[in-house]
Design an enzyme around this catalytic site. Structure first.
Site, PDB file in Angstrom:
ATOM      1  N   GLU A   1       0.936  -1.236  -0.112  1.00  0.00           N
ATOM      2  CA  GLU A   1       0.134   0.016  -0.061  1.00  0.00           C
ATOM      3  C   GLU A   1       0.746   1.228   0.013  1.00  0.00           C
ATOM      4  OE1 GLU A   1      -3.188   0.089  -0.325  1.00  0.00           O
ATOM      5  OE2 GLU A   1      -3.847  -2.019   0.139  1.00  0.00           O
TER       6      GLU A   1
ATOM      7  N   TRP B   1       1.979   1.682  -3.476  1.00  0.00           N
ATOM      8  CA  TRP B   1       0.849   2.390  -4.228  1.00  0.00           C
ATOM      9  C   TRP B   1       1.067   3.695  -4.261  1.00  0.00           C
ATOM     10  CZ3 TRP B   1      -2.773   0.016  -7.313  1.00  0.00           C
ATOM     11  CH2 TRP B   1      -3.887   0.861  -7.997  1.00  0.00           C
TER      12      TRP B   1
ATOM     13  N   TRP C   1     -23.336   9.090 -18.540  1.00  0.00           N
ATOM     14  CA  TRP C   1     -23.433   9.351 -16.828  1.00  0.00           C
ATOM     15  C   TRP C   1     -24.970  10.423 -16.687  1.00  0.00           C
ATOM     16  CZ3 TRP C   1     -19.981   6.767 -14.203  1.00  0.00           C
ATOM     17  CH2 TRP C   1     -19.070   6.680 -14.757  1.00  0.00           C
TER      18      TRP C   1
ATOM     19  N   ASN D   1     -10.769   2.330   4.240  1.00  0.00           N
ATOM     20  CA  ASN D   1     -10.264   1.978   2.833  1.00  0.00           C
ATOM     21  C   ASN D   1     -11.442   1.266   2.346  1.00  0.00           C
ATOM     22  OD1 ASN D   1      -8.509   1.975   0.716  1.00  0.00           O
ATOM     23  ND2 ASN D   1      -8.452  -0.133   1.052  1.00  0.00           N
TER      24      ASN D   1
ATOM     25  N   TRP E   1     -17.617   9.786 -11.949  1.00  0.00           N
ATOM     26  CA  TRP E   1     -16.544   9.423 -11.071  1.00  0.00           C
ATOM     27  C   TRP E   1     -15.796  10.801 -10.578  1.00  0.00           C
ATOM     28  CZ3 TRP E   1     -11.533  11.027 -11.885  1.00  0.00           C
ATOM     29  CH2 TRP E   1     -11.174  11.218 -13.194  1.00  0.00           C
TER      30      TRP E   1
ATOM     31  N   TRP F   1      -9.985   6.430  -7.853  1.00  0.00           N
ATOM     32  CA  TRP F   1     -11.412   6.609  -8.402  1.00  0.00           C
ATOM     33  C   TRP F   1     -11.545   6.122  -9.789  1.00  0.00           C
ATOM     34  CZ3 TRP F   1     -16.197   8.170  -6.845  1.00  0.00           C
ATOM     35  CH2 TRP F   1     -16.199   8.534  -5.707  1.00  0.00           C
TER      36      TRP F   1
END
Length: 457
Positions: free
Chosen positions: A265, A268, A296, A334, A352, A375
């Site tokens: 992580e 990341w 959308w 998370n 998004w 996202w």
């Protein structure tokens, strides 16, 4: 005496393992400066929650600097202009800074370098973003091979200590008053829950890290359980640079158990910087064009649904608990971040980018790289992403990850519901009058999302 040097601070608000500070000390007298620059980032100026954090971490940093014979100079305006003014006022010709990778900070660094001698240092990530390359010398786009290559360069260098003394200039330039920046909300003060949750600053970061060390070996077993809270909660401290990635790594790397999952992580974060280095507009533009034509939802009904999601009034307890935790504390678990993001994108079929903007304003750990990459991963639009047609079922996720106690904490209307009914009180026939019905049924939402994806293809 030699001319003083400027230490330009941004998201590196610490004294330990601070390479720019150490380099500045080598040059002579140091003038630490933080510039509140809302002009350079434009629509990515800091959100409200981040500004709350900034106020408190700057207070903490100034106190730490004063204990070392220094102080923090505050200025407001465009970074290049304010640094140039400070250089003229103080006679400083050189600026030391830790290199940043958000597109606006890269632009600012170029602007500063045209006017002053700017020396940038690496120090906010496990490895300098852009330095971990493929066999052909290119940049990675997919996390798994990136992480494999990054691990081969680790561990990072041992963190350096806080300097014993920071040499001060003969005369200090004028500084803004932190209170005059109005970073804290007042009318209304929506941050009352923040102080109960967080202690911004370097000391708070190390206290949080010390607490995490005790259960870092059980990270993978507990990180997905909102009611247990097995995550580190280090993200805002890492974002503001109150603790370095190297410090975190060396503190927990030998914990054993499932700590490697946690270390990935941290990796990341490095990956997210690599992505925005290649795609500077990743916060607003799809990484892949496959869903550019997806229709959308817009209009009054969609706006009402967006507002219900923001306020935690969707009728899905796990979603509502997460959104209320976010509003109250500036942070969200998370696993629940993934559930709430998927719900907005796929159940409500709302772009998004509207979720990304809400998180940007509400998160104390709002980070351009991580926020946009996460996202886009959920939306299926990213260069490395979950498929759009993989739709999280919140009513399955909630019992799977034992979120009952979490829901009762953050959705008080449901606090008296016992057993498995807490996950879907409407279906169980015990939905309290004050709690909303589901904004849309799961099956209906799923079919609508899949049809939108088919039309886009």
């Amino acid at each position: 005496m030699t001319d003083p040097v400027l230490l330009w601070l941004r998201r590196d608000l610490r004294l330990a393992d601070q390479p720019a500070l150490l380099a500045a000390i080598e040059d002579g007298a140091v003038i630490p400066v933080y510039i509140l620059d809302d002009d350079t980032p434009k629509h990515y100026a800091m959100g409200g929650a981040s500004r709350w954090w900034l106020h408190h971490t700057l207070e903490s940093l100034d106190a730490s600097l004063r204990a070392k014979g220094s102080r923090l100079i505050l200025r407001r305006g465009e970074s290049a202009d304010e640094l140039a003014k400070l250089a003229e006022e103080t006679g400083a010709k050189r600026v030391h800074a830790i290199r940043h990778f958000e597109p606006w900070w890269r632009n600012a660094e170029r602007a500063v370098a045209k006017r002053l001698d700017l020396e940038c240092h690496d120090g906010n990530y496990l490895a300098p973003p852009g330095s971990v390359t493929t066999g052909s010398g290119g940049q990675y786009k997919i996390f798994t091979p990136f992480w494999r290559a990054l691990k081969a360069t680790l561990p990072p260098p041992e963190p350096t200590r806080v300097p014993a003394h920071i040499p001060a200039p003969a005369h200090w330039p004028k500084s803004d008053s932190l209170a005059d920046w109005d970073l804290l909300p007042t009318k209304p003060d929506w941050s009352t829950g923040f102080g109960k949750e967080w202690t911004p600053g370097e000391k708070g970061a190390h206290k949080r890290l010390k607490a995490f060390e005790e259960h870092a070996d059980r990270y993978d077993e507990t990180r997905n359980l909102p009611s247990v809270e097995g995550s580190s909660r280090l993200s805002p401290h890492l974002h503001f640079g109150e603790v370095s990635a190297a410090q975190v790594w060396h503190a927990v790397a030998d914990a054993g158990g499932s700590v490697d999952v946690f270390l990935s992580e941290i990796g990341w974060r490095d990956y997210a910087q690599t992505v925005i280095g290649q795609y500077p507009d990743y916060g607003t533009k799809n990484g892949r064009d496959a869903l550019d034509t997806l229709a959308w939802r817009t209009g009054k009904a969609a706006d009402a649904d967006l507002e219900a999601w923001q306020q935690g009034r969707t009728g899905y307890p796990i979603v509502d608990a997460g959104m209320r935790q976010l509003w109250t504390t500036g942070w969200m678990h998370n696993r629940v971040r993934m559930i709430t993001a998927s719900f907005l994108i796929k159940h409500l079929l709302i772009d998004w980018r509207k979720g990304e903007r809400w998180f940007w304003d509400c998160l104390v750990d709002a980070d351009y790289g991580s926020n946009s990459v996460n996202w886009q991963w959920t939306a299926g639009t990213g260069i490395d992403a979950n498929m759009f047609v993989r739709i999280m079922a919140p009513l399955v996720q909630s019992p799977k990850f034992d979120a009952g106690a979490y829901i009762r904490e953050w959705v008080p209307e449901l606090a008296d519901i016992t057993g498995e009914a807490i996950h879907d009180p409407e279906e169980a026939g015990c939905r309290p009058r004050g709690y909303p019905a589901k904004i849309i049924g799961h099956r209906e939402a799923r079919e609508r999302a899949l049809e939108a994806a088919r039309q886009a293809r």
